[in-house]
Design an enzyme around this catalytic site. Structure first.
Site, mmCIF file in Angstrom:
data_model
loop_
_atom_site.group_PDB
_atom_site.id
_atom_site.type_symbol
_atom_site.label_atom_id
_atom_site.label_comp_id
_atom_site.label_asym_id
_atom_site.label_seq_id
_atom_site.Cartn_x
_atom_site.Cartn_y
_atom_site.Cartn_z
ATOM 1 N N ASN A 1 -22.186 83.115 27.664
ATOM 2 C CA ASN A 1 -21.531 84.075 26.761
ATOM 3 C C ASN A 1 -20.382 84.844 27.423
ATOM 4 O OD1 ASN A 1 -24.506 84.907 24.796
ATOM 5 N ND2 ASN A 1 -22.870 83.437 24.372
ATOM 6 N N HIS B 1 -23.289 91.907 15.311
ATOM 7 C CA HIS B 1 -24.177 92.110 16.466
ATOM 8 C C HIS B 1 -24.995 93.404 16.293
ATOM 9 C CE1 HIS B 1 -22.578 88.680 18.446
ATOM 10 N NE2 HIS B 1 -21.394 89.202 18.735
ATOM 11 N N ARG C 1 -29.809 73.035 18.269
ATOM 12 C CA ARG C 1 -29.795 72.725 19.708
ATOM 13 C C ARG C 1 -30.451 73.864 20.471
ATOM 14 N NH1 ARG C 1 -24.106 72.781 18.394
ATOM 15 N NH2 ARG C 1 -23.353 74.903 18.532
ATOM 16 N N ASP D 1 -29.012 83.434 16.353
ATOM 17 C CA ASP D 1 -27.641 82.967 16.139
ATOM 18 C C ASP D 1 -27.164 83.318 14.727
ATOM 19 O OD1 ASP D 1 -25.279 81.772 16.784
ATOM 20 O OD2 ASP D 1 -25.989 79.712 16.582
HETATM 21 C C1 FPP Z 1 -25.247 84.854 18.456
HETATM 22 O O1 FPP Z 1 -24.472 85.067 17.316
HETATM 23 C C2 FPP Z 1 -25.666 86.134 18.966
HETATM 24 C C3 FPP Z 1 -25.392 86.621 20.205
HETATM 25 C C4 FPP Z 1 -24.601 85.899 21.224
HETATM 26 C C5 FPP Z 1 -25.841 87.938 20.597
HETATM 27 C C6 FPP Z 1 -27.229 88.262 20.134
HETATM 28 C C7 FPP Z 1 -27.469 89.651 20.494
HETATM 29 C C8 FPP Z 1 -28.082 90.552 19.721
HETATM 30 C C9 FPP Z 1 -28.691 90.295 18.410
HETATM 31 C C10 FPP Z 1 -28.193 91.895 20.263
HETATM 32 C C11 FPP Z 1 -29.352 91.960 21.202
HETATM 33 C C12 FPP Z 1 -29.448 93.297 21.732
HETATM 34 C C13 FPP Z 1 -30.444 93.737 22.474
HETATM 35 C C14 FPP Z 1 -30.556 95.147 22.757
HETATM 36 C C15 FPP Z 1 -31.461 92.846 23.012
HETATM 37 P P1 FPP Z 1 -22.985 84.546 17.336
HETATM 38 O O2 FPP Z 1 -22.095 85.639 17.788
HETATM 39 O O3 FPP Z 1 -22.883 83.306 18.154
HETATM 40 O O4 FPP Z 1 -22.781 84.246 15.811
HETATM 41 P P2 FPP Z 1 -21.900 83.080 15.200
HETATM 42 O O5 FPP Z 1 -22.539 81.788 15.636
HETATM 43 O O6 FPP Z 1 -22.028 83.308 13.732
HETATM 44 O O7 FPP Z 1 -20.501 83.255 15.714
#
Ligand code: FPP
Length: 256
Positions: free
Chosen positions: A78, A47, A200, A30
């Site tokens: 998501n 990302h 969480r 996260d």
């Molecule tokens: C949460 O950060 C992250 C995600 C929903 C996506 C995680 C995915 C990757 C790291 C890429 C994975 C790729 C492969 C190929 C497995 P957020 O967007 O919720 O961040 P925030 O809480 O700061 O908004």
């Protein structure tokens, strides 16, 4: 917010080297969006950096003896994100597979995808199948990528299998369900890490994490590197896992 995960054990000595390493680590990656925002960049940039951080983390966990790493890449929830972010993430996964598959395969990583594949594009589904097939024989570490995954979905789909197979109610037990859930090939996670400051579980591995040790850190996912991995593993090595039992030395012998 401070790391509350192990504040009480901060004063304890470091665990002995060669101490207890978790066999299976579950990871909620996260903080990509906030990491990008701090740099005045679009969320997608976060990302992208998140993928690079994941590839580095797989290597670091494997070097430290972790045998299974399960990461939450895209949750059942998501889909509620703006459509540009959802399609950006789907495209990013395809790019990530073409950019990193050869490296991961060469590094001894076995890739497994867990989650509901029915909703993803044919192109993504065949990229997953190719990644799994190409790395099938690898044994250094298993990277399970949870994609379109939710813990409730996982429990429900296993129950549906039981019903569709006509399993009698008395034959349905914990072992049967575990064998029909998405991570049936792995032991339950010993350590559950979430980056990004939230404390969480967010519908990740609800069944399998029943006895996982939890570790929460404020570190945003793209910054999660070897130092943070070592901190999480050191915290884990200091935990006292009892699985609902008590210590043998707490058992009072019956008087004779
Ligand atoms: C949460 O950060 C992250 C995600 C929903 C996506 C995680 C995915 C990757 C790291 C890429 C994975 C790729 C492969 C190929 C497995 P957020 O967007 O919720 O961040 P925030 O809480 O700061 O908004």
């Amino acid at each position: 917010m401070a790391d509350l995960s192990d504040a009480h054990s901060a004063a304890l000595p470091a665990p002995p080297s060669g101490g207890c390493v978790p066999r299976h680590v579950a990871l909620v990656m996260d903080g990509n969006g906030r990491w990008a925002k701090q740099r005045f960049m679009p969320r997608f940039f976060g990302h992208k950096q998140g993928v690079d951080a994941l590839v580095r983390a797989v290597d670091a966990f494997a070097d430290r003896g972790v045998q299974y790493l399960t990461v939450f890449a895209f949750s059942s929830e998501n889909w509620k994100r703006p459509s540009e972010e959802v399609s950006g993430l789907m495209g990013l996964v395809l790019v990530a597979v073409s950019k990193y598959l050869t490296k991961l395969a060469g590094d001894g990583v076995r890739i497994r995808i867990v989650g509901d594949r029915s909703a993803v594009s044919d192109k993504l589904r065949s990229a997953w199948e190719h990644a799994e097939e190409m790395t099938r024989e690898n044994t250094r570490i298993t990277l399970a990528v949870a994609f379109n995954y939710g813990g409730r979905w996982d429990i429900l789909q296993a129950c549906r299998k039981a019903l569709s197979e006509g399993l009698p109610a008395q034959a349905l037990d914990e072992a049967w369900l575990a064998q029909h859930m998405a991570l049936s090939f792995a032991p339950d996670p010993d350590l559950f890490i979430r980056t990004g400051g939230e404390m969480r579980i967010s519908n990740f591995l609800l069944w399998q994490a029943a006895y996982s040790e939890l570790f929460f850190t404020d570190c945003l996912w793209p910054d999660f590197g070897p130092a943070q991995i070592d901190a999480a593993l050191a915290a884990y090595a200091r935990r006292d896992r009892r699985f609902g039992a008590i210590h043998p030395n707490q058992v009072v012998p019956e008087s004779t």
